[in-house]
Design an enzyme around this catalytic site. Structure first.
Site, short mmCIF file in Angstrom:
data_model
loop_
_atom_site.label_atom_id
_atom_site.label_comp_id
_atom_site.label_asym_id
_atom_site.label_seq_id
_atom_site.Cartn_x
_atom_site.Cartn_y
_atom_site.Cartn_z
N HIS A 88 0.91 -1.09 -0.14
CA HIS A 88 -0.07 -0.03 0.23
C HIS A 88 0.98 1.33 0.08
O HIS A 88 0.38 2.25 -0.02
CB HIS A 88 -1.03 0.08 1.26
N ASN A 148 -7.11 5.74 3.48
CA ASN A 148 -8.54 6.02 3.19
C ASN A 148 -8.85 7.31 3.51
O ASN A 148 -9.95 7.95 3.12
CB ASN A 148 -9.26 5.16 4.07
N ASN A 204 -9.34 3.14 -2.33
CA ASN A 204 -9.93 4.10 -1.52
C ASN A 204 -9.19 5.59 -1.09
O ASN A 204 -9.62 6.44 -1.02
CB ASN A 204 -10.15 3.42 -0.02
N ASP A 218 -0.53 2.67 -5.26
CA ASP A 218 -0.40 1.35 -5.58
C ASP A 218 -1.62 0.84 -6.47
O ASP A 218 -2.72 1.18 -6.27
CB ASP A 218 -0.26 0.46 -4.27
#
Length: 189
Positions: free
Chosen positions: A27, A82, A128, A107
């Site tokens: 991530h 997020n 997100n 990513d």
């Protein structure tokens, strides 16, 4: 964006999750681009410093340090993926950067490890972090620089996969992808 059109700064933000627990995870692939661009700054590598007003780490590069005639703001968020839109919007507002001059590195599951892709506007592909940025920027188009991490193996949930660290050999591929992403970005501005 065309070369030489604007004298306003260019903002490049690497998305990821903060803290040592998430360092080296899939991530955080967007942060690898920021590290690569910092290493390319001349006459010496750029250092990121905490920018409290925006909850980010920032390196302000004068024209000539990375681009010949434009200031570049390199940043990585200190917020979780997020909710990264708030810090990206705060950076754009603070440095007076229009969304058209914002580049967000992230990513991408739908690209194989090592692949990179740059696009302006378009959807968030279920990411997100991009959803948060798009909402915070009011839906205005910005540049998305995808760094491929590949799909999860077997039946592993994507949410679990993106929080797993890269293996040693995959880390080498990520380093090469970050260099390729930096080259792609430099050609686009």
């Amino acid at each position: 964006m065309l070369k030489g059109v604007s004298s306003s700064p260019v903002l490049v933000v690497g998305l990821g999750n903060p803290g040592p627990k998430y360092a080296g995870t899939r991530h955080n692939a967007g942060i690898a681009l920021i590290d690569e661009l910092c290493s390319r700054a001349t006459p010496m590598p750029a250092q990121l410093a905490v920018h409290k007003r925006t909850n980010t780490e920032v390196a302000e590069l004068a024209a000539g340090r990375l681009l010949p005639d434009r200031q570049v703001i390199l940043a990585r968020t200190r917020a979780f993926m997020n909710v990264s839109g708030g810090p990206v919007k705060a950076l754009a507002d603070y440095f007076r950067v229009a969304p058209a001059d914002v580049f967000v590195a992230y990513d991408e599951l739908d690209l194989d490890l090592g692949e990179v892709k740059l696009r302006k506007g378009g959807g968030d592909h279920g990411h997100n972090g991009l959803k948060s940025v798009t909402k915070s920027l009011g839906g205005k188009p910005y540049h998305k620089l995808a760094i491929g991490i590949g799909r999860p193996p077997g039946r592993m949930a994507p949410a679990d996969y993106v929080l797993k660290p890269f293996s040693a050999s995959q880390q080498v591929d990520l380093t090469i992808a970050a260099a390729d992403a930096a080259d792609l970005w430099l050609k686009s501005v």
